[in-house]
Scaffold this motif. Sequence first.
Motif, mmCIF file in Angstrom:
data_model
loop_
_atom_site.group_PDB
_atom_site.id
_atom_site.type_symbol
_atom_site.label_atom_id
_atom_site.label_comp_id
_atom_site.label_asym_id
_atom_site.label_seq_id
_atom_site.Cartn_x
_atom_site.Cartn_y
_atom_site.Cartn_z
ATOM 1 N N SER A 194 0.819 -1.208 0.000
ATOM 2 C CA SER A 194 0.000 0.000 0.000
ATOM 3 C C SER A 194 0.853 1.259 0.000
ATOM 4 C CB SER A 194 -0.929 0.000 1.218
ATOM 5 O OG SER A 194 -1.691 1.193 1.277
ATOM 6 N N GLU A 195 1.941 1.233 0.771
ATOM 7 C CA GLU A 195 2.771 2.428 0.934
ATOM 8 C C GLU A 195 3.861 2.564 -0.121
ATOM 9 O OE1 GLU A 195 4.249 1.993 4.885
ATOM 10 O OE2 GLU A 195 2.337 2.527 5.845
ATOM 11 N N GLU A 196 4.382 1.425 -0.601
ATOM 12 C CA GLU A 196 5.559 1.473 -1.468
ATOM 13 C C GLU A 196 5.376 0.805 -2.825
ATOM 14 O OE1 GLU A 196 9.016 0.109 0.669
ATOM 15 O OE2 GLU A 196 8.210 0.812 2.583
ATOM 16 N N GLY A 197 4.278 0.058 -2.992
ATOM 17 C CA GLY A 197 4.059 -0.629 -4.260
ATOM 18 C C GLY A 197 4.498 -2.080 -4.204
ATOM 19 N N THR A 198 3.946 -2.883 -5.109
ATOM 20 C CA THR A 198 4.232 -4.314 -5.112
ATOM 21 C C THR A 198 5.700 -4.613 -5.385
ATOM 22 O OG1 THR A 198 1.987 -4.684 -5.958
ATOM 23 C CG2 THR A 198 3.506 -6.536 -6.073
ATOM 24 N N GLU A 199 6.320 -3.837 -6.264
ATOM 25 C CA GLU A 199 7.713 -4.098 -6.624
ATOM 26 C C GLU A 199 8.652 -3.938 -5.427
ATOM 27 O OE1 GLU A 199 8.849 -5.336 -9.447
ATOM 28 O OE2 GLU A 199 6.732 -5.523 -9.988
ATOM 29 N N ALA A 200 8.253 -3.114 -4.459
ATOM 30 C CA ALA A 200 9.102 -2.888 -3.284
ATOM 31 C C ALA A 200 9.045 -4.043 -2.296
ATOM 32 C CB ALA A 200 8.686 -1.594 -2.582
ATOM 33 N N GLY A 221 13.478 -9.489 2.073
ATOM 34 C CA GLY A 221 14.335 -8.682 2.938
ATOM 35 C C GLY A 221 13.612 -7.458 3.468
ATOM 36 N N ARG A 222 12.851 -6.804 2.601
ATOM 37 C CA ARG A 222 12.091 -5.619 3.015
ATOM 38 C C ARG A 222 11.010 -6.003 4.027
ATOM 39 N NH1 ARG A 222 12.240 -0.661 4.568
ATOM 40 N NH2 ARG A 222 10.529 0.679 3.849
ATOM 41 N N LEU A 223 10.395 -7.156 3.812
ATOM 42 C CA LEU A 223 9.370 -7.621 4.743
ATOM 43 C C LEU A 223 9.970 -7.884 6.119
ATOM 44 C CD1 LEU A 223 6.511 -8.506 5.379
ATOM 45 C CD2 LEU A 223 7.048 -10.757 4.432
ATOM 46 N N ALA A 224 11.164 -8.475 6.160
ATOM 47 C CA ALA A 224 11.828 -8.722 7.440
ATOM 48 C C ALA A 224 12.118 -7.403 8.147
ATOM 49 C CB ALA A 224 13.126 -9.504 7.213
ATOM 50 N N ILE A 278 -4.498 -5.064 -4.011
ATOM 51 C CA ILE A 278 -4.780 -6.347 -4.656
ATOM 52 C C ILE A 278 -4.542 -6.319 -6.159
ATOM 53 C CG2 ILE A 278 -7.272 -5.933 -4.857
ATOM 54 C CD1 ILE A 278 -5.439 -9.283 -4.171
ATOM 55 N N PRO A 279 -4.839 -5.230 -6.896
ATOM 56 C CA PRO A 279 -4.518 -5.257 -8.333
ATOM 57 C C PRO A 279 -3.036 -5.493 -8.588
ATOM 58 C CG PRO A 279 -6.055 -3.478 -7.881
ATOM 59 C CD PRO A 279 -5.591 -4.004 -6.545
ATOM 60 N N GLY A 280 -2.175 -4.914 -7.746
ATOM 61 C CA GLY A 280 -0.736 -5.118 -7.909
ATOM 62 C C GLY A 280 -0.336 -6.560 -7.660
#
Length: 210
Positions: free
Chosen positions: A37-43, A47-50, A119-121
């Motif tokens: 939501s904040e950064e986009g699906t590509e982000a 590692g970013r999730l951790a 969800i579209p992303g």
Amino acid sequence: MSTDASNAPMDSTRPRQRLSREARHQQLLSTAWRTISEEGTEALTLGRLAEQSDVSKPVVYDHFPTRPALLAALYQDFDSRQTQLMDAAIASSESTLLGRASVIAASYVECVLLQGREIPGVIAALAGSPELVKLKRDYQTIFIEKCRRILAPFAAPNAIATPSLWAMLGAAEALSDAAAMGDITADQARDELFQTILGMVARSGGGKAG
């Protein structure tokens, strides 16, 4: 004196939040949705999730070995909530064509809007591998078969054709996405999908309101 953040005592002394495996899994999914939501699906990477979840990478890898596995889990999470929303609405709706068609239209659009633009992303990202494409198609097939069963009592004597159900799903996805992006209102999306469902049942030879 070194100012390296790795030497800061708070990093080693701050207590970690201990969660059950199921609770951790849900936390990671919630964080993943927020990141999209904040950064986009590509982000969204493991590692970013951790980092966003304040856990080590091995914790994330234990739940989602690969990024496609994470995307698959997000889609499954979305589908689960969509199913629960529709099932609850069906259980409390009138057993008429108008009642059932209204529930299908409203619950589909509402679930997409509740998830917002994320969800579209995720759905677009599912096209990135054959496994994810198959996953999406499997859940789509389950959905249209559920709709077939719900609407079957009003489609006699002819069953609703499978191509018609796929056309309805295509309309549901397009209208919901348009509403999520602000191109049309939620009411417009629900009303158009409602009329699409009624037209589909009418073409099957049914269409009685009762």
